[in-house]
Design a protein around this motif. Structure first.
Motif, PDB file in Angstrom:
ATOM      1  N   TRP A 104       0.853  -1.183   0.000  1.00  0.00           N
ATOM      2  CA  TRP A 104       0.000   0.000   0.000  1.00  0.00           C
ATOM      3  C   TRP A 104       0.892   1.238   0.000  1.00  0.00           C
ATOM      4  CZ3 TRP A 104      -5.405  -0.949   1.165  1.00  0.00           C
ATOM      5  CH2 TRP A 104      -5.690  -2.248   1.617  1.00  0.00           C
ATOM      6  N   VAL A 105       0.400   2.319  -0.603  1.00  0.00           N
ATOM      7  CA  VAL A 105       1.045   3.629  -0.505  1.00  0.00           C
ATOM      8  C   VAL A 105       0.012   4.580   0.091  1.00  0.00           C
ATOM      9  CG1 VAL A 105       2.150   5.535  -1.728  1.00  0.00           C
ATOM     10  CG2 VAL A 105       2.526   3.176  -2.486  1.00  0.00           C
ATOM     11  N   ILE A 106       0.346   5.156   1.253  1.00  0.00           N
ATOM     12  CA  ILE A 106      -0.596   5.995   1.986  1.00  0.00           C
ATOM     13  C   ILE A 106      -0.006   7.396   2.107  1.00  0.00           C
ATOM     14  CG2 ILE A 106      -1.938   6.235   4.112  1.00  0.00           C
ATOM     15  CD1 ILE A 106      -1.403   3.223   4.585  1.00  0.00           C
ATOM     16  N   PRO A 107      -0.404   8.328   1.226  1.00  0.00           N
ATOM     17  CA  PRO A 107       0.096   9.705   1.342  1.00  0.00           C
ATOM     18  C   PRO A 107      -0.392  10.346   2.636  1.00  0.00           C
ATOM     19  CG  PRO A 107      -0.850   9.285  -0.839  1.00  0.00           C
ATOM     20  CD  PRO A 107      -1.250   8.140   0.044  1.00  0.00           C
ATOM     21  N   MET A 108       0.495  11.127   3.249  1.00  0.00           N
ATOM     22  CA  MET A 108       0.151  11.824   4.487  1.00  0.00           C
ATOM     23  C   MET A 108       0.159  13.329   4.221  1.00  0.00           C
ATOM     24  SD  MET A 108      -0.350   9.316   6.658  1.00  0.00           S
ATOM     25  CE  MET A 108      -0.141   9.981   8.296  1.00  0.00           C
ATOM     26  N   ASP A 109       1.055  14.065   4.873  1.00  0.00           N
ATOM     27  CA  ASP A 109       1.132  15.515   4.723  1.00  0.00           C
ATOM     28  C   ASP A 109       2.484  15.921   4.155  1.00  0.00           C
ATOM     29  OD1 ASP A 109      -1.436  16.012   5.895  1.00  0.00           O
ATOM     30  OD2 ASP A 109      -0.536  15.597   7.856  1.00  0.00           O
ATOM     31  N   ASN A 110       2.513  17.124   3.560  1.00  0.00           N
ATOM     32  CA  ASN A 110       3.773  17.722   3.105  1.00  0.00           C
ATOM     33  C   ASN A 110       4.561  16.799   2.188  1.00  0.00           C
ATOM     34  OD1 ASN A 110       3.243  20.012   4.735  1.00  0.00           O
ATOM     35  ND2 ASN A 110       4.097  18.949   6.516  1.00  0.00           N
ATOM     36  N   ASP A 111       3.852  16.176   1.242  1.00  0.00           N
ATOM     37  CA  ASP A 111       4.497  15.337   0.239  1.00  0.00           C
ATOM     38  C   ASP A 111       5.197  14.124   0.850  1.00  0.00           C
ATOM     39  OD1 ASP A 111       4.889  14.871  -2.473  1.00  0.00           O
ATOM     40  OD2 ASP A 111       6.893  15.773  -2.474  1.00  0.00           O
ATOM     41  N   SER A 112       4.707  13.665   1.986  1.00  0.00           N
ATOM     42  CA  SER A 112       5.290  12.495   2.636  1.00  0.00           C
ATOM     43  C   SER A 112       4.211  11.445   2.836  1.00  0.00           C
ATOM     44  CB  SER A 112       5.906  12.878   3.985  1.00  0.00           C
ATOM     45  OG  SER A 112       4.898  13.343   4.870  1.00  0.00           O
ATOM     46  N   GLY A 113       4.635  10.261   3.236  1.00  0.00           N
ATOM     47  CA  GLY A 113       3.659   9.205   3.443  1.00  0.00           C
ATOM     48  C   GLY A 113       4.307   7.924   3.912  1.00  0.00           C
ATOM     49  N   LEU A 114       3.563   6.831   3.762  1.00  0.00           N
ATOM     50  CA  LEU A 114       3.978   5.532   4.277  1.00  0.00           C
ATOM     51  C   LEU A 114       3.753   4.466   3.216  1.00  0.00           C
ATOM     52  CD1 LEU A 114       4.834   4.058   6.993  1.00  0.00           C
ATOM     53  CD2 LEU A 114       2.394   3.587   7.285  1.00  0.00           C
ATOM     54  N   VAL A 115       4.770   3.629   2.994  1.00  0.00           N
ATOM     55  CA  VAL A 115       4.636   2.418   2.186  1.00  0.00           C
ATOM     56  C   VAL A 115       4.557   1.248   3.156  1.00  0.00           C
ATOM     57  CG1 VAL A 115       5.756   0.909   0.510  1.00  0.00           C
ATOM     58  CG2 VAL A 115       5.825   3.392   0.202  1.00  0.00           C
ATOM     59  N   TYR A 116       3.570   0.394   2.944  1.00  0.00           N
ATOM     60  CA  TYR A 116       3.202  -0.621   3.938  1.00  0.00           C
ATOM     61  C   TYR A 116       2.985  -1.949   3.222  1.00  0.00           C
ATOM     62  CZ  TYR A 116      -0.679  -2.908   6.557  1.00  0.00           C
ATOM     63  OH  TYR A 116      -1.527  -3.789   7.166  1.00  0.00           O
ATOM     64  N   SER A 117       3.673  -3.002   3.692  1.00  0.00           N
ATOM     65  CA  SER A 117       3.596  -4.295   3.019  1.00  0.00           C
ATOM     66  C   SER A 117       3.551  -5.427   4.035  1.00  0.00           C
ATOM     67  CB  SER A 117       4.814  -4.487   2.106  1.00  0.00           C
ATOM     68  OG  SER A 117       4.784  -5.756   1.477  1.00  0.00           O
ATOM     69  N   VAL A 118       2.779  -6.466   3.723  1.00  0.00           N
ATOM     70  CA  VAL A 118       2.740  -7.692   4.519  1.00  0.00           C
ATOM     71  C   VAL A 118       3.264  -8.825   3.643  1.00  0.00           C
ATOM     72  CG1 VAL A 118       1.276  -9.343   5.729  1.00  0.00           C
ATOM     73  CG2 VAL A 118       0.826  -6.887   5.939  1.00  0.00           C
ATOM     74  N   LEU A 119       4.316  -9.485   4.109  1.00  0.00           N
ATOM     75  CA  LEU A 119       4.987 -10.534   3.346  1.00  0.00           C
ATOM     76  C   LEU A 119       4.761 -11.871   4.031  1.00  0.00           C
ATOM     77  CD1 LEU A 119       8.273  -8.491   3.022  1.00  0.00           C
ATOM     78  CD2 LEU A 119       6.731  -8.968   1.116  1.00  0.00           C
ATOM     79  N   THR A 120       4.288 -12.843   3.270  1.00  0.00           N
ATOM     80  CA  THR A 120       4.059 -14.171   3.821  1.00  0.00           C
ATOM     81  C   THR A 120       4.301 -15.221   2.753  1.00  0.00           C
ATOM     82  OG1 THR A 120       2.377 -15.690   4.700  1.00  0.00           O
ATOM     83  CG2 THR A 120       1.584 -13.849   3.373  1.00  0.00           C
ATOM     84  N   ASP A 121       4.930 -16.331   3.152  1.00  0.00           N
ATOM     85  CA  ASP A 121       5.139 -17.414   2.198  1.00  0.00           C
ATOM     86  C   ASP A 121       3.884 -18.258   2.007  1.00  0.00           C
ATOM     87  OD1 ASP A 121       5.195 -18.564   4.696  1.00  0.00           O
ATOM     88  OD2 ASP A 121       7.275 -19.249   4.567  1.00  0.00           O
ATOM     89  N   LEU A 122       2.811 -17.935   2.742  1.00  0.00           N
ATOM     90  CA  LEU A 122       1.530 -18.591   2.479  1.00  0.00           C
ATOM     91  C   LEU A 122       0.961 -18.151   1.131  1.00  0.00           C
ATOM     92  CD1 LEU A 122      -0.164 -18.278   5.992  1.00  0.00           C
ATOM     93  CD2 LEU A 122       0.861 -20.327   4.982  1.00  0.00           C
ATOM     94  N   TRP A 123       1.300 -16.928   0.717  1.00  0.00           N
ATOM     95  CA  TRP A 123       0.826 -16.362  -0.551  1.00  0.00           C
ATOM     96  C   TRP A 123       2.030 -15.785  -1.294  1.00  0.00           C
ATOM     97  CZ3 TRP A 123      -3.908 -17.926  -1.388  1.00  0.00           C
ATOM     98  CH2 TRP A 123      -4.751 -18.160  -0.300  1.00  0.00           C
ATOM     99  N   PRO A 124       2.888 -16.648  -1.852  1.00  0.00           N
ATOM    100  CA  PRO A 124       4.125 -16.160  -2.477  1.00  0.00           C
ATOM    101  C   PRO A 124       3.896 -15.285  -3.701  1.00  0.00           C
ATOM    102  CG  PRO A 124       3.808 -18.504  -2.901  1.00  0.00           C
ATOM    103  CD  PRO A 124       2.790 -18.120  -1.880  1.00  0.00           C
ATOM    104  N   GLN A 125       2.720 -15.360  -4.329  1.00  0.00           N
ATOM    105  CA  GLN A 125       2.446 -14.533  -5.504  1.00  0.00           C
ATOM    106  C   GLN A 125       1.810 -13.193  -5.140  1.00  0.00           C
ATOM    107  OE1 GLN A 125       3.741 -15.579  -8.326  1.00  0.00           O
ATOM    108  NE2 GLN A 125       4.363 -17.415  -7.198  1.00  0.00           N
ATOM    109  N   GLY A 126       1.727 -12.899  -3.847  1.00  0.00           N
ATOM    110  CA  GLY A 126       1.117 -11.648  -3.405  1.00  0.00           C
ATOM    111  C   GLY A 126      -0.116 -11.915  -2.570  1.00  0.00           C
ATOM    112  N   ILE A 127      -0.350 -11.061  -1.601  1.00  0.00           N
ATOM    113  CA  ILE A 127      -1.412 -11.279  -0.634  1.00  0.00           C
ATOM    114  C   ILE A 127      -2.734 -10.699  -1.141  1.00  0.00           C
ATOM    115  CG2 ILE A 127      -1.183  -9.128   0.690  1.00  0.00           C
ATOM    116  CD1 ILE A 127      -1.166 -10.989   3.233  1.00  0.00           C
ATOM    117  N   SER A 128      -3.852 -11.191  -0.604  1.00  0.00           N
ATOM    118  CA  SER A 128      -5.169 -10.621  -0.897  1.00  0.00           C
ATOM    119  C   SER A 128      -5.465  -9.520   0.117  1.00  0.00           C
ATOM    120  CB  SER A 128      -6.258 -11.696  -0.815  1.00  0.00           C
ATOM    121  OG  SER A 128      -6.049 -12.701  -1.786  1.00  0.00           O
ATOM    122  N   ILE A 129      -6.099  -8.443  -0.365  1.00  0.00           N
ATOM    123  CA  ILE A 129      -6.392  -7.313   0.521  1.00  0.00           C
ATOM    124  C   ILE A 129      -7.853  -6.900   0.379  1.00  0.00           C
ATOM    125  CG2 ILE A 129      -4.016  -6.499   0.424  1.00  0.00           C
ATOM    126  CD1 ILE A 129      -6.676  -4.419  -1.290  1.00  0.00           C
TER     127      ILE A 129
END
Length: 250
Positions: A104-129
């Motif tokens: 996920w990319v979550i923009p915050m304030d002043n041109d800044s933000g947070l990149v957020y990821s959950v990694l699991t080998d249960l879903w090696p092709q990418g997780i469902s959200i």
């Protein structure tokens, strides 16, 4: 759970949860770098347990994000823009569901933000959200859910393990997203979470982060960032009461 002191770059917490259908012991360990935080989440079944689902959920306040745009990045590198609905529509709580997601990319304030990821080998092709509007149940947050599994059982002693990676950015989030895409590719190629964890920890430059805490401004920024991630990132464990036909969270 508590908060780390200014000179800490690692932090551990453990809790215990029990109900009629589940008995769990989640253990969390944080590694906090200058710009990123890694969480290792180990959930051990203390007894035989049944679930409707298990998701790592980042809850963001509706008062701050209503009408704003966030982004979901798929493992193929494409971006999906999501406008968070301002008004609640009763009975229509789901805003989005996607598969094969990298972060996920979550923009915050002043041109800044947070990149957020959950990694699991249960879903090696990418997780469902999914994104849920929690006003449906009297809440005041949007729930950004990363589904670890749904409708499953754990037997006593079994373990589920995930890595949660959060990186602050200023300006272009692209470099942070590209880094996450390399992590998801490594999982897809069969690399173990233990090996990937060691590589990410090395990139966090923990000794540099510890030294930076002698700078009051840097210390304040790091502790504020940690507090932000620690308060918003909640592990939500759903279990289904089969005899009553409803679900709860612990």
């Amino acid at each position: 759970m508590g908060t780390p002191s200014a000179d800490e770059v690692t932090f551990e917490a453990e809790c215990y949860a029990k109900c009629s259908y589940a008995e769990l012991r989640p253990h969390l360990k944080y590694w906090m770098g200058l710009e990123a935080v890694l969480l290792e989440v180990n959930v051990t079944a203390e007894g035989d347990s049944e679930f409707a689902g298990m998701a790592w959920t980042l809850q963001i306040p509706i008062s701050r994000f209503a009408g704003e745009r966030i982004y979901v990045v798929l493992t193929n590198g494409s971006w999906v823009e999501v406008k968070l609905r301002e008004e609640h529509v009763p009975g229509n709580f789901s805003l989005l569901s996607l598969n094969e997601v990298a972060c996920w990319v979550i923009p915050m304030d002043n041109d800044s933000g947070l990149v957020y990821s959950v990694l699991t080998d249960l879903w090696p092709q990418g997780i469902s959200i999914s994104i849920d509007d929690e006003r449906e149940w009297g809440g005041n947050t949007y729930a950004l859910r990363n589904w670890i599994s749904q409708y499953f059982s754990l037997y006593k002693g079994q373990l589920i393990r995930v890595l949660v990676y959060l990186r602050a950015y200023t300006g272009d989030p692209g470099p942070a997203v590209d880094r996450v895409l390399t992590y998801t590719e490594r999982v897809a190629m069969g690399e173990s979470l233990s090996t990937l964890k060691r590589a990410i920890i090395e990139e966090l430059n923990l000794e540099e982060a510890r030294a930076a805490r002698s700078n009051p401004v840097t210390t304040y920024m790091l502790v504020a960032f940690f507090a932000f991630t620690a308060l918003l990132a909640l592990l939500i464990l759903y279990y289904f009461l089969r005899t009553r036909g409803w679900r709860q969270a612990i």
